[in-house]
Enzyme design. Sequence first.
Site, PDB file in Angstrom:
ATOM      1  N   PRO A   4       5.328  -4.459  -4.763  1.00 47.75           N
ATOM      2  CA  PRO A   4       5.717  -4.385  -6.162  1.00 47.75           C
ATOM      3  C   PRO A   4       4.622  -3.869  -7.095  1.00 47.75           C
ATOM      4  CG  PRO A   4       5.383  -6.658  -5.495  1.00 47.75           C
ATOM      5  CD  PRO A   4       5.362  -5.836  -4.244  1.00 47.75           C
ATOM      6  N   ASN A   5       5.076  -3.072  -8.035  1.00 44.83           N
ATOM      7  CA  ASN A   5       4.270  -2.526  -9.132  1.00 44.83           C
ATOM      8  C   ASN A   5       3.335  -1.397  -8.712  1.00 44.83           C
ATOM      9  OD1 ASN A   5       5.233  -4.128 -11.373  1.00 44.83           O
ATOM     10  ND2 ASN A   5       4.274  -5.862 -10.344  1.00 44.83           N
ATOM     11  N   ARG A  50      -0.996   2.446 -15.977  1.00 45.60           N
ATOM     12  CA  ARG A  50      -1.614   1.360 -16.742  1.00 45.60           C
ATOM     13  C   ARG A  50      -2.796   0.779 -15.966  1.00 45.60           C
ATOM     14  NH1 ARG A  50       3.938  -1.071 -17.817  1.00 45.60           N
ATOM     15  NH2 ARG A  50       4.696   0.585 -19.134  1.00 45.60           N
ATOM     16  N   TYR A  85      -7.284  -0.250 -11.324  1.00 44.61           N
ATOM     17  CA  TYR A  85      -6.697   0.484 -10.199  1.00 44.61           C
ATOM     18  C   TYR A  85      -7.024   1.981 -10.196  1.00 44.61           C
ATOM     19  CZ  TYR A  85      -4.029  -3.840  -9.852  1.00 44.61           C
ATOM     20  OH  TYR A  85      -3.674  -5.153  -9.727  1.00 44.61           O
ATOM     21  N   ASN A  93       0.022  -2.554   1.749  1.00 49.04           N
ATOM     22  CA  ASN A  93      -0.457  -3.152   0.506  1.00 49.04           C
ATOM     23  C   ASN A  93       0.765  -3.830  -0.092  1.00 49.04           C
ATOM     24  OD1 ASN A  93      -1.351  -3.903  -1.984  1.00 49.04           O
ATOM     25  ND2 ASN A  93      -2.241  -1.922  -2.531  1.00 49.04           N
ATOM     26  N   ALA A 125       1.474  -8.083  -5.095  1.00 56.61           N
ATOM     27  CA  ALA A 125       1.464  -9.521  -5.402  1.00 56.61           C
ATOM     28  C   ALA A 125       2.180 -10.346  -4.329  1.00 56.61           C
ATOM     29  CB  ALA A 125       2.079  -9.764  -6.765  1.00 56.61           C
ATOM     30  N   GLU A 155      -4.211  -4.532   6.398  1.00 52.23           N
ATOM     31  CA  GLU A 155      -3.874  -4.867   5.005  1.00 52.23           C
ATOM     32  C   GLU A 155      -4.835  -4.132   4.070  1.00 52.23           C
ATOM     33  OE1 GLU A 155      -4.400  -9.028   4.220  1.00 52.23           O
ATOM     34  OE2 GLU A 155      -3.622  -8.884   2.174  1.00 52.23           O
ATOM     35  N   HIS A 191      -5.952  -3.527  -0.110  1.00 50.70           N
ATOM     36  CA  HIS A 191      -5.842  -3.759  -1.553  1.00 50.70           C
ATOM     37  C   HIS A 191      -6.784  -2.782  -2.238  1.00 50.70           C
ATOM     38  CE1 HIS A 191      -3.389  -7.282  -1.131  1.00 50.70           C
ATOM     39  NE2 HIS A 191      -4.193  -7.670  -0.156  1.00 50.70           N
ATOM     40  N   ARG A 235     -11.428 -11.149  -8.562  1.00 48.04           N
ATOM     41  CA  ARG A 235     -10.399 -11.321  -9.589  1.00 48.04           C
ATOM     42  C   ARG A 235      -9.953 -12.793  -9.666  1.00 48.04           C
ATOM     43  NH1 ARG A 235      -6.056  -6.742  -9.051  1.00 48.04           N
ATOM     44  NH2 ARG A 235      -5.642  -7.466 -11.187  1.00 48.04           N
TER      45      ARG A 235
HETATM   46  O1  CA2 Z   1      -5.484  -4.389  -5.463  1.00 47.55           O
HETATM   47  C1  CA2 Z   1      -4.361  -4.215  -4.991  1.00 47.55           C
HETATM   48  O2  CA2 Z   1      -4.045  -3.229  -4.322  1.00 47.55           O
HETATM   49  C2  CA2 Z   1      -3.261  -5.250  -5.264  1.00 47.55           C
HETATM   50  O3  CA2 Z   1      -2.481  -5.403  -4.090  1.00 47.55           O
HETATM   51  C3  CA2 Z   1      -2.427  -4.671  -6.397  1.00 47.55           C
HETATM   52  C4  CA2 Z   1      -1.338  -5.615  -6.911  1.00 47.55           C
HETATM   53  C5  CA2 Z   1      -1.918  -6.994  -7.220  1.00 47.55           C
HETATM   54  O4  CA2 Z   1      -0.875  -7.889  -7.556  1.00 47.55           O
HETATM   55  C6  CA2 Z   1      -2.713  -7.552  -6.049  1.00 47.55           C
HETATM   56  O5  CA2 Z   1      -3.266  -8.813  -6.406  1.00 47.55           O
HETATM   57  C7  CA2 Z   1      -3.832  -6.612  -5.635  1.00 47.55           C
HETATM   58  C8  CA2 Z   1      -0.700  -5.029  -8.172  1.00 47.55           C
HETATM   59  C9  CA2 Z   1      -0.039  -3.665  -7.939  1.00 47.55           C
HETATM   60  C10 CA2 Z   1      -0.370  -2.659  -8.979  1.00 47.55           C
HETATM   61  O6  CA2 Z   1       0.040  -3.110 -10.256  1.00 47.55           O
HETATM   62  C11 CA2 Z   1      -0.110  -2.282 -11.327  1.00 47.55           C
HETATM   63  C12 CA2 Z   1       0.402  -2.764 -12.525  1.00 47.55           C
HETATM   64  C13 CA2 Z   1       0.291  -2.003 -13.670  1.00 47.55           C
HETATM   65  C14 CA2 Z   1      -0.326  -0.758 -13.619  1.00 47.55           C
HETATM   66  C15 CA2 Z   1      -0.838  -0.274 -12.430  1.00 47.55           C
HETATM   67  C16 CA2 Z   1      -0.718  -1.043 -11.292  1.00 47.55           C
END
Ligand code: CA2
Length: 150
Positions: free
Chosen positions: A12-13, A20, A25, A76, A79, A100, A102, A109
Amino acid sequence: MELPLVYVLNGPNLNMLGMRQPQIYGSATLDDVEQICIQNAENLEIAIDFRQTNDEGELVSWIQECKGKAKGIVINAGAYSHTSIATLDALLSVELPVIEVHISNIYRRESFRHHSYVSHAATGVICGLGLQGYALALAAIADLILEEDN
Ligand code: CA2
């Protein structure tokens, strides 16, 4: 000869990459991640199936689909890494090498990101190295597949 298939699964996301939170990221998009994976897969002589979903059930179904089809999984889970026992159970059930990834360093974090269910099924974990993590994960999975075949 058919190239070994690796699923590269994104949770997700991750479709929001580049739109963003560039301070966490970076500014590359998920399409950029896919291009990096395609390029690296070519060099490593593996085939990839690159996907992203915001849906936990779909992620579980894709993992199940790997059985008998793919030789390894790079994941990946976003969340869901920190919340989803269903994702862990699916990964354990397919009995394939799993790396895995990230993008961010989850240990620098919030504490709720420090535990990953996915890690319980992973041969290795790469975090905090940005998009390079995907390239490293593909190299690792290619090695693991070679080891298994020999
Ligand atoms: O660091 C990573 O790759 C994560 O898997 C990214 C996840 C986060 O929940 C993990 O804790 C770590 C989030 C995905 C990306 O979310 C975004 C949200 C808004 C803008 C850009 C990316």
